[in-house]
Scaffold this motif. Structure first.
Motif: not given
Length: 120
Positions: A12-15, A62-67, A100-105
């Motif tokens: 049932s996992a999804n993002v 952040e948690s959703a991106a790493f998920a 994965i990357r953190l945006t400039d802001d």
């Protein structure tokens, strides 16, 4: 816009990314061109491979991106659906890198996925 990525492994996992930030795809021709002795060419027409390219997903959490990164480590195909751009919907596999990357802001996240579309 509502985007959803579901793994096709029966879980049932999804993002759900905040936004499909980028979509770049191409079709690779498989046609073969033969030189004919005495001049001219012969052509064998072959259906192209399904689209392949890179998805860029935008996340405010952040948690959703790493998920999303963790989800794409699974040994399965994935289904992408998008209510605003149904044409990008597809079943795909990871074919290359997941980044994965953190945006400039330094407040938001982008996840990139190299994909190969597969038939359902």
């Amino acid at each position: 816009m509502t985007s959803l990525i579901i793994p096709n492994d029966g879980t049932s996992a999804n993002v759900s990314p905040t936004l499909v930030l980028g979509y770049e795809a191409s079709l690779e021709s498989k046609n073969v061109v033969h030189d004919i002795i005495g001049g001219g060419i012969g052509v064998t027409l072959i259906r192209p491979r399904p689209r392949s390219g890179t998805l860029a997903l935008f996340f405010t959490e952040e948690s959703a991106a790493f998920a999303a990164v963790e989800l794409h480590k699974r040994e399965t195909s994935f289904t992408l659906s998008d209510t605003d751009r149904p044409v990008v919907g597809m079943r795909y596999i990871v074919d290359g890198s997941v980044g994965i990357r953190l945006t400039d802001d330094r407040k938001r996240w982008e996840v990139s996925i190299d994909f190969q579309e597969v038939e359902a």
